[in-house]
Scaffold this motif. Structure first.
Motif, short mmCIF file in Angstrom:
data_model
loop_
_atom_site.label_atom_id
_atom_site.label_comp_id
_atom_site.label_asym_id
_atom_site.label_seq_id
_atom_site.Cartn_x
_atom_site.Cartn_y
_atom_site.Cartn_z
N HIS A 68 1.31 -1.01 -0.27
CA HIS A 68 -0.03 0.26 0.06
C HIS A 68 0.88 0.91 -0.05
O HIS A 68 2.39 1.51 -0.07
N ASP A 89 3.26 2.06 3.12
CA ASP A 89 4.26 0.97 4.15
C ASP A 89 5.96 1.10 3.35
O ASP A 89 6.31 0.81 4.76
N HIS A 121 8.35 -6.39 2.66
CA HIS A 121 7.45 -6.49 4.08
C HIS A 121 8.15 -8.09 4.59
O HIS A 121 8.28 -8.52 4.07
N HIS A 164 0.16 -8.27 2.29
CA HIS A 164 1.67 -7.73 2.90
C HIS A 164 2.43 -8.81 2.18
O HIS A 164 3.05 -9.49 1.85
ZN LIG Z 1 0.00 -1.31 3.74
#
Ligand SMILES: [Zn+2]
Length: 217
Positions: free
Chosen positions: A14, A17, A110, A119
């Protein structure tokens, strides 16, 4: 002395992030003259389960572009639907293409066990696509999601004292998220960097779990 410019890929499911997880490190790469690509997996708009709009398309696009502008580097959005990032050839091949076209040798993504499905699937896709990439580091589980059944291993640190302000400035561009989570959200991101910095005796740091790291002896 550093021998050559690195080709760095920072991946986030996103829009905010990357700023939260590795914004200071990304800004440091840009400052050092490395080639940096910021890759966002999803469209910036999203809704709650009952249809309430949590971030509109216009608002999201503006925030994402502003955040990327503060950090620097090339910015790509793959346009998958938020909460529905696939782990399939659709996601793997497009990431593979970005890696090949930019001759990527360093990836930030992530944490593998992050509890958000976007993620987790993003990182599974990155691992498949980045099978020949020499260095892959995973940033800490995200605020406010990300807690999991197992613990993050704080294995690799970067000193972001010189770029901490840039990380926070980039994060603040995501106004809809700051409004949603409150000022405590910014405080928590800042406090984590302070905490990680204290662990390695510098002002601010970001911390990563190693998936693969090529030694440079
Ligand atoms: Zn996110």
């Amino acid at each position: 002395m550093r021998s050559k410019r690195k080709n760095v890929l920072a991946v986030g499911a996103h829009a905010d992030d990357i700023e939260i997880g590795c914004g200071g490190t990304v800004a440091l790469h840009v400052k050092n003259g490395d080639n940096v690509v910021l890759l966002i997996m999803t469209k910036p708009s999203y809704t709650r389960y009952d249809g309430v709009v949590l971030r509109s398309e216009t608002e999201g696009v503006r925030e994402e572009q502003n955040g990327a502008k503060v950090l620097g580097g090339k910015h790509i959005n793959l346009g998958f639907e938020t909460k529905k990032v696939p782990y399939s050839s659709d996601s793997v091949e497009v990431i593979n293409q970005v890696i090949d076209e930019n001759e990527i040798d360093m990836i930030y993504t992530h944490w593998y066990h992050d509890s958000h499905q976007d993620h987790a699937r993003t990182t599974r896709s990155v691992i498949s696509a980045g099978r020949y990439v020499k260095n892959i580091l995973m940033y800490e589980p995200e605020y406010p999601a990300g807690r999991s059944y197992t613990g993050f291993h704080n294995q690799y640190y970067t000193d972001i004292s010189s770029t901490f302000e840039k990380k926070m400035e980039a994060l603040k561009q995501h106004k809809s998220q700051v409004d949603k989570y409150g000022e405590g959200f910014l405080d928590a991101v800042g406090a984590r960097a302070k905490h990680r910095g204290y662990e390695v005796q510098c002002n601010y740091a970001e911390c990563f779990e190693v998936l693969r790291l090529l030694g440079d002896l």
